[in-house]
Write an enzyme that holds these catalytic residues in place. Structure first.
Site, PDB file in Angstrom:
ATOM      1  N   GLU A 198     -91.628  -6.698  22.930  1.00 25.85           N
ATOM      2  CA  GLU A 198     -91.966  -8.122  22.905  1.00 25.85           C
ATOM      3  C   GLU A 198     -90.678  -8.923  22.788  1.00 25.85           C
ATOM      4  OE1 GLU A 198     -94.916  -9.620  20.207  1.00 25.85           O
ATOM      5  OE2 GLU A 198     -96.250  -7.886  20.463  1.00 25.85           O
ATOM      6  N   GLU A 217     -97.322  -3.933  15.665  1.00 21.94           N
ATOM      7  CA  GLU A 217     -96.569  -4.478  14.531  1.00 21.94           C
ATOM      8  C   GLU A 217     -97.077  -3.986  13.168  1.00 21.94           C
ATOM      9  OE1 GLU A 217     -96.509  -8.741  15.006  1.00 21.94           O
ATOM     10  OE2 GLU A 217     -94.955  -8.627  16.558  1.00 21.94           O
TER      11      GLU A 217
END
Length: 448
Positions: free
Chosen positions: A348, A228
């Site tokens: 995810e 991320e």
């Protein structure tokens, strides 16, 4: 005389064997000794061919290539739990085995832990804890044993397990004049050299159990540059773009066999017309990342996307969250097909887990929405290449849990949903299903 000669030959061998057993029983849990593995199951490398993954089954000929669409999961804690051996490692083995029993084929996990903690892999720049490295060795060997491939993430954007902030602190402690902003991780030459040295150490690592270099290991599905990546200011977006370009090229210079992805959440940037329409809020465009621009880089083999409707639009009702998730998935798959010409892997996919039955039903609806989109994409050979649920646990590792974590077999409806998705994809692409050492096919008797 002949019997006496045999005894002289036999007794030392028995003594060595007994000593080995005693050493294993007494020191196995501290990883002071390792017993090399002489033979491992065959597993083929995965590559990308335009908008989908392919498995090259035993050779490079076109007739040996089959499309592969992924059903998988996250268990970020595998290396951490493998460090101590004994019961801890048995939990890692159980997670990988149970994943295989659900027909899952890919697991995403951390290949980083930076700092001075007892379980840090990188203690300081270029200095490693061999005990922790052997924990990662074990994860890779066990994954291959169960026919699971790993997406290995190389650093964290967040502070958990050190992250980019730890790299900045290391530079400051070395007396380097570097901004305290964590954005300097992406721009300062010394910090970039720290990261490159870490990457090189990982990719050149020779597994202490199997003897296979990580760069030659087919149980590794892909390298993820960062979990991320975000910048503190949107003005750093060009710096992040340059960092991804440089680091992806560096990984490829060391390893041509494995796929590389960024680790993006999938937000559209300020200059993207889709941003206001698809992003979950104005905040998402101000994080310095841009899904299309970042993913279009030449050495990025597939695009990564996350999906957290419960977190991103927390005040919306279930119908609105489902509608939003559907639009989010459609938008990114469309970009993969029409703009990027690359596979899109939702690395995810998370929704909240509560104790009441209604929340489990809500979770299942959101997960089914994602799974149906991937299944439709697979049937059409489109860019929606798979989804990895966040995250799965086994009994005894609850300390690694968060609001989105659960033990799948404790949630029968969700377990059934995961297995059904695995079997639907397997029914379309049976040739790409890898050989697992399971007593029976998990999809036997399952309806698509």
């Amino acid at each position: 005389m002949e019997a006496e000669w045999r005894d002289k030959k036999l007794y030392p061998l028995l003594g060595i064997l007994l000593l080995s057993i005693l050493l294993y029983l007494n020191f196995g849990n501290t990883n002071l000794i390792s017993f090399p593995i002489s033979r491992q199951p065959r597993l083929d490398f995965v590559s990308a061919n335009s908008t989908h993954f392919i498995v090259v089954n035993g050779g490079g000929a076109a007739e040996n290539q089959s499309a592969a669409y992924v059903n998988g999961w996250n268990s970020y804690w595998l290396m951490q739990e493998s460090v101590w051996g004994g019961p801890s490692r048995s939990r890692v083995s159980k997670m990988l085995q149970r994943g295989a029993q659900m027909g899952l084929t890919v697991c995403r996990t951390w290949a980083f832990s930076d700092g001075n903690g007892p379980n840090a892999l990188q203690i300081s720049p270029g200095v490693f804890n061999e005990r922790v490295f052997r924990g990662l060795d074990y994860v890779i060997v066990e994954a291959r044993k169960h026919g699971i491939r790993l997406v290995l993430s190389l650093v964290n954007n967040l502070n958990n397990f050190g992250g980019k902030a730890q790299y900045v602190r290391w530079a400051q402690e070395a007396g380097i004049n570097v901004s305290s902003s964590s954005d300097s991780f992406f721009s300062h030459p010394m910090i970039k050299d720290y990261y490159k040295a870490y990457v090189k150490a990982i990719l050149s690592r020779k597994n202490s159990l199997s003897g296979v270099k990580y760069s030659d290991e087919p149980a590794i599905f892909a390298w993820e540059l960062m979990n991320e990546p975000r910048c503190e200011s949107s003005s750093s977006a060009p710096i992040l773009q340059a960092w991804i370009t440089e680091m992806a090229a560096f990984v490829k210079s060391l390893d041509q066999k494995h796929l590389v992805t960024v680790g993006l959440e999938g937000f559209y940037g300020l200059n993207t017309t889709k941003g206001p329409e698809v992003n979950p809020g104005e905040w998402a465009a101000s994080l310095g990342s841009d899904f299309v621009q970042n993913s279009a880089i030449e050495n990025i083999d597939f695009a990564s996307v996350h999906a957290y409707p419960d977190s991103w639009i927390p005040h919306a009702d279930l119908e609105e969250k489902t509608r939003y998730l559907s639009q989010w998935v459609d938008s990114h798959i469309s970009d993969g097909d029409q703009v990027l010409k690359k596979p899109i892997l939702f690395t995810e996919v998370g929704s909240l887990v509560y104790v009441n039955n209604q929340s489990i039903a809500d979770k299942d609806i959101l997960l089914k929405t994602m799974y149906d989109k991937i299944y439709e994409s697979a049937k059409k050979r489109q860019a929606g290449a798979g989804a990895l649920i966040w995250q799965l646990l086994v009994e005894g590792v609850e300390e690694y849990g968060d609001r989105f974590s659960f033990i799948a077999w404790d949630k029968p409806s969700t377990y059934k949903l995961i297995l059904r998705q695995s079997c639907r994809l397997q029914s379309i692409f049976p040739k790409s299903s890898q050989n697992r050492k399971l007593s029976k096919d998990p999809c036997s008797g399952q309806l698509p």
